[in-house]
Motif scaffolding. Structure first.
Motif, PDB file in Angstrom:
ATOM      1  N   LEU A 173     -28.620  -4.862  21.935  1.00 45.80           N
ATOM      2  CA  LEU A 173     -29.297  -4.218  20.814  1.00 45.80           C
ATOM      3  C   LEU A 173     -28.645  -4.522  19.474  1.00 45.80           C
ATOM      4  CD1 LEU A 173     -30.042  -0.720  22.412  1.00 45.80           C
ATOM      5  CD2 LEU A 173     -31.582  -2.686  22.202  1.00 45.80           C
ATOM      6  N   ARG A 174     -27.346  -4.842  19.478  1.00 43.96           N
ATOM      7  CA  ARG A 174     -26.705  -5.109  18.189  1.00 43.96           C
ATOM      8  C   ARG A 174     -27.206  -6.395  17.539  1.00 43.96           C
ATOM      9  NH1 ARG A 174     -20.583  -6.015  20.593  1.00 43.96           N
ATOM     10  NH2 ARG A 174     -20.882  -8.130  21.437  1.00 43.96           N
ATOM     11  N   GLU A 175     -27.994  -7.170  18.285  1.00 44.59           N
ATOM     12  CA  GLU A 175     -28.588  -8.379  17.714  1.00 44.59           C
ATOM     13  C   GLU A 175     -29.895  -8.097  16.985  1.00 44.59           C
ATOM     14  OE1 GLU A 175     -26.800 -11.168  17.802  1.00 44.59           O
ATOM     15  OE2 GLU A 175     -25.315  -9.945  18.871  1.00 44.59           O
ATOM     16  N   TYR A 176     -30.388  -6.861  17.092  1.00 46.26           N
ATOM     17  CA  TYR A 176     -31.657  -6.494  16.465  1.00 46.26           C
ATOM     18  C   TYR A 176     -31.408  -5.556  15.281  1.00 46.26           C
ATOM     19  CZ  TYR A 176     -33.473  -7.981  21.046  1.00 46.26           C
ATOM     20  OH  TYR A 176     -33.763  -8.680  22.193  1.00 46.26           O
ATOM     21  N   PRO A 177     -32.286  -5.585  14.282  1.00 47.20           N
ATOM     22  CA  PRO A 177     -32.122  -4.702  13.106  1.00 47.20           C
ATOM     23  C   PRO A 177     -32.718  -3.318  13.358  1.00 47.20           C
ATOM     24  CG  PRO A 177     -33.996  -6.147  12.755  1.00 47.20           C
ATOM     25  CD  PRO A 177     -33.411  -6.547  14.088  1.00 47.20           C
ATOM     26  N   LEU A 178     -32.103  -2.537  14.234  1.00 49.16           N
ATOM     27  CA  LEU A 178     -32.677  -1.271  14.664  1.00 49.16           C
ATOM     28  C   LEU A 178     -32.298  -0.124  13.728  1.00 49.16           C
ATOM     29  CD1 LEU A 178     -32.050  -1.484  18.513  1.00 49.16           C
ATOM     30  CD2 LEU A 178     -34.138  -2.060  17.254  1.00 49.16           C
ATOM     31  N   PHE A 179     -33.206   0.823  13.628  1.00 47.98           N
ATOM     32  CA  PHE A 179     -32.945   2.033  12.841  1.00 47.98           C
ATOM     33  C   PHE A 179     -31.886   2.878  13.521  1.00 47.98           C
ATOM     34  CE2 PHE A 179     -33.974   6.336  11.244  1.00 47.98           C
ATOM     35  CZ  PHE A 179     -33.945   6.083   9.888  1.00 47.98           C
ATOM     36  N   TRP A 180     -31.981   3.033  14.869  1.00 47.14           N
ATOM     37  CA  TRP A 180     -30.901   3.638  15.645  1.00 47.14           C
ATOM     38  C   TRP A 180     -31.066   3.318  17.119  1.00 47.14           C
ATOM     39  CZ3 TRP A 180     -32.983   8.864  13.694  1.00 47.14           C
ATOM     40  CH2 TRP A 180     -33.899   9.432  14.594  1.00 47.14           C
ATOM     41  N   PHE A 181     -29.966   3.496  17.867  1.00 47.85           N
ATOM     42  CA  PHE A 181     -29.893   3.410  19.321  1.00 47.85           C
ATOM     43  C   PHE A 181     -29.590   4.820  19.797  1.00 47.85           C
ATOM     44  CE2 PHE A 181     -26.977   1.628  22.955  1.00 47.85           C
ATOM     45  CZ  PHE A 181     -27.880   2.060  23.911  1.00 47.85           C
ATOM     46  N   GLU A 182     -30.558   5.425  20.518  1.00 45.34           N
ATOM     47  CA  GLU A 182     -30.495   6.860  20.814  1.00 45.34           C
ATOM     48  C   GLU A 182     -30.114   7.159  22.257  1.00 45.34           C
ATOM     49  OE1 GLU A 182     -33.645  10.627  20.933  1.00 45.34           O
ATOM     50  OE2 GLU A 182     -34.003   8.955  19.560  1.00 45.34           O
ATOM     51  N   GLU A 183     -29.238   8.124  22.427  1.00 45.07           N
ATOM     52  CA  GLU A 183     -28.889   8.764  23.685  1.00 45.07           C
ATOM     53  C   GLU A 183     -28.784   7.765  24.838  1.00 45.07           C
ATOM     54  OE1 GLU A 183     -29.601  13.215  25.242  1.00 45.07           O
ATOM     55  OE2 GLU A 183     -31.399  11.993  25.259  1.00 45.07           O
ATOM     56  N   ALA A 184     -27.769   6.925  24.755  1.00 43.47           N
ATOM     57  CA  ALA A 184     -27.569   5.909  25.790  1.00 43.47           C
ATOM     58  C   ALA A 184     -27.255   6.536  27.140  1.00 43.47           C
ATOM     59  CB  ALA A 184     -26.443   4.962  25.375  1.00 43.47           C
ATOM     60  N   GLY A 185     -26.295   7.476  27.163  1.00 43.05           N
ATOM     61  CA  GLY A 185     -25.837   8.042  28.425  1.00 43.05           C
ATOM     62  C   GLY A 185     -26.007   9.542  28.493  1.00 43.05           C
ATOM     63  N   ASP A 186     -25.445  10.118  29.552  1.00 44.43           N
ATOM     64  CA  ASP A 186     -25.526  11.566  29.731  1.00 44.43           C
ATOM     65  C   ASP A 186     -25.072  12.280  28.458  1.00 44.43           C
ATOM     66  OD1 ASP A 186     -24.223  14.295  30.541  1.00 44.43           O
ATOM     67  OD2 ASP A 186     -25.505  13.739  32.226  1.00 44.43           O
ATOM     68  N   PRO A 187     -25.797  13.311  28.029  1.00 46.84           N
ATOM     69  CA  PRO A 187     -25.474  13.945  26.742  1.00 46.84           C
ATOM     70  C   PRO A 187     -24.092  14.565  26.681  1.00 46.84           C
ATOM     71  CG  PRO A 187     -27.165  15.171  27.944  1.00 46.84           C
ATOM     72  CD  PRO A 187     -27.039  13.856  28.620  1.00 46.84           C
ATOM     73  N   LEU A 188     -23.511  14.912  27.830  1.00 46.40           N
ATOM     74  CA  LEU A 188     -22.173  15.502  27.836  1.00 46.40           C
ATOM     75  C   LEU A 188     -21.072  14.471  28.089  1.00 46.40           C
ATOM     76  CD1 LEU A 188     -22.881  18.823  29.781  1.00 46.40           C
ATOM     77  CD2 LEU A 188     -22.552  18.517  27.320  1.00 46.40           C
ATOM     78  N   ASP A 189     -21.424  13.208  28.211  1.00 48.56           N
ATOM     79  CA  ASP A 189     -20.426  12.157  28.414  1.00 48.56           C
ATOM     80  C   ASP A 189     -19.973  11.646  27.044  1.00 48.56           C
ATOM     81  OD1 ASP A 189     -18.810  10.081  29.188  1.00 48.56           O
ATOM     82  OD2 ASP A 189     -20.208   9.295  30.695  1.00 48.56           O
ATOM     83  N   TYR A 190     -19.120  12.416  26.405  1.00 49.84           N
ATOM     84  CA  TYR A 190     -18.662  12.068  25.070  1.00 49.84           C
ATOM     85  C   TYR A 190     -17.817  10.795  25.081  1.00 49.84           C
ATOM     86  CZ  TYR A 190     -19.993  16.958  24.452  1.00 49.84           C
ATOM     87  OH  TYR A 190     -20.680  18.151  24.459  1.00 49.84           O
ATOM     88  N   ALA A 191     -17.122  10.531  26.172  1.00 46.47           N
ATOM     89  CA  ALA A 191     -16.321   9.311  26.263  1.00 46.47           C
ATOM     90  C   ALA A 191     -17.207   8.079  26.245  1.00 46.47           C
ATOM     91  CB  ALA A 191     -15.456   9.338  27.525  1.00 46.47           C
ATOM     92  N   LEU A 192     -18.342   8.143  26.916  1.00 48.03           N
ATOM     93  CA  LEU A 192     -19.291   7.020  26.882  1.00 48.03           C
ATOM     94  C   LEU A 192     -19.782   6.782  25.465  1.00 48.03           C
ATOM     95  CD1 LEU A 192     -22.176   6.293  29.366  1.00 48.03           C
ATOM     96  CD2 LEU A 192     -22.617   6.296  26.906  1.00 48.03           C
ATOM     97  N   GLN A 193     -20.158   7.859  24.787  1.00 47.95           N
ATOM     98  CA  GLN A 193     -20.647   7.730  23.413  1.00 47.95           C
ATOM     99  C   GLN A 193     -19.570   7.133  22.511  1.00 47.95           C
ATOM    100  OE1 GLN A 193     -23.882   8.580  22.652  1.00 47.95           O
ATOM    101  NE2 GLN A 193     -23.572   7.714  20.614  1.00 47.95           N
TER     102      GLN A 193
END
Length: 386
Positions: free
Chosen positions: A227-247
């Motif tokens: 996704l970093r190759e695209y001009p995106l407005f945002w990348f939303e909620e990749a992983g579990d919402p409580l997995d702060y380490a992933l974020q």
């Protein structure tokens, strides 16, 4: 002044759509009517509320726990010091009596639906749009012009790239400048879908993508590198919402804006995200939805947490596409609101006649949240109340 009755009914908002995690073929919500003994313009004041899509109706919790506590409370304990209006903070405290800390989830959804109806009633009793009431109470200046983006791009049986492109073009034609689509089911197919939409949009609008918490760390990193190759407005909620380490790990490799928070249901969860999730206040977005997280009373605490962490409320664009978040955005200076132009009707959308122009809408001067301005919605609401 008193609350006479709290009514609840469960409504279907089912649709054959799906995101990468769940389908909406059995989705419901709870519709609430808070009936008061106040009369304005010859009609009894009734506040209306409902929970956002994605968490199902909460009729059992509402009828068995939260509504009875309000109705059993001393009516004088639920009004403001002057005795001129209900006090939403006092009503909220009555609902949460004997509730232990933590364990948010479904409880927060039930309380949020009632809280929405209480705020609607409070603003109607005051004879003001809720967004102006909020600005007055919190020392700000109301701005009825609010940024909105169009959420869609769901997975749908038989939906090919042409249909996806047509859907996104329809949002641009209706005035939106940011559109959002779902990803997370298959990375190769999602790359084709994203590239097709970007070609369709050209310079007319920006694209945001939403994985709905579907990805583990390895998958999330693979998507981030794509996704970093695209001009995106945002990348939303990749992983579990409580997995702060992933974020936090994604923030190390994904330079573009990210968004999350719609599945965090308390100010404590919001604080943990900002402490441990690697979120960046100069570019990322917070999507806490008051209708899923104990209502506006709790959302005010969440905004205090946001400010204490060095963030501006302008970085908040709530999930849900409902008019309460629109009112909060206009009254408390949020960055905007989600919109579902074609889904979850009649509960989503704007009052009749509201136009999206250059990605913004202007809220009408209607008392309360503004539900009376949306004919198909207020018809359903009044069927419950009257």
């Amino acid at each position: 002044m008193r609350i006479v009755e709290i009514r609840e009914t469960t409504h279907s908002i089912a649709s054959p759509i799906a995101n990468a995690y769940v389908d909406f073929s059995a989705m419901t919500l709870s519709l609430i009517a808070v009936v008061t003994d106040e009369v304005r313009d010859g009609r009894r004041v009734v506040g209306y509320g409902f929970n956002s899509n994605g968490r199902y109706g909460q009729g059992g919790l509402i009828r068995e726990r939260f509504a009875p506590r309000v109705l059993e409370a001393d009516p004088d304990s639920l009004v403001n010091d002057a005795g001129t209006n209900l006090d939403p903070h006092h009503v909220w405290a009555a609902m949460m009596r004997n509730e232990k800390p933590g364990g948010h989830g479904e409880r927060s959804v039930a309380v949020g639906a009632i809280d929405m109806a209480v705020w609607d009633a409070v603003a109607k009793i005051a004879g003001k749009p809720l967004f102006r009431l909020l600005a007055e109470r919190h020392g700000g200046t109301a701005d009825p012009r609010v940024f909105v983006y169009a959420a869609g791009g769901y997975y749908y049986p038989g939906k090919d790239l042409g249909a996806l492109r047509g859907e996104m073009r329809s949002y641009v034609d209706r005035g939106y400048t940011v559109v959002k689509m779902k990803i997370g089911a298959d990375i190769a197919e999602d790359a084709r879908r994203i590239e097709a939409v970007l070609r369709e949009l050209g310079s007319d609008a920006r694209l945001a993508v939403d994985a709905n918490g579907r990805l583990d760390l390895e998958q999330a990193i693979a998507y981030a590198r794509l996704l970093r190759e695209y001009p995106l407005f945002w990348f939303e909620e990749a992983g579990d919402p409580l997995d702060y380490a992933l974020q936090a790990a994604l923030a190390e490799i994904y330079p573009g804006p990210m968004a999350t928070g719609e599945n965090l249901f308390s100010h404590q969860d919001a604080r943990n995200l900002l402490r441990h999730g690697g979120m960046r206040p100069d570019r990322d977005w917070l999507q806490f939805d008051c209708a899923l997280s104990y209502g506006l009373v709790e959302y005010l605490r969440t905004l205090d947490v946001v400010r204490a962490a060095g963030w501006s409320p302008r970085r908040c664009i709530p999930h849900g596409g409902h008019q309460l978040s629109l009112a909060i955005a206009a009254g408390l200076g949020l960055g905007g609101n989600e919109s579902y132009p074609d889904l979850f009707q009649p509960f989503g959308g704007f009052p009749d006649g509201t136009r999206v122009e250059d990605g913004h809408v202007v809220l009408p001067e209607l008392p309360g949240i503004g539900f009376e301005g949306k004919a198909d919605l207020i018809r359903v609401m009044r069927d419950l109340a009257e």
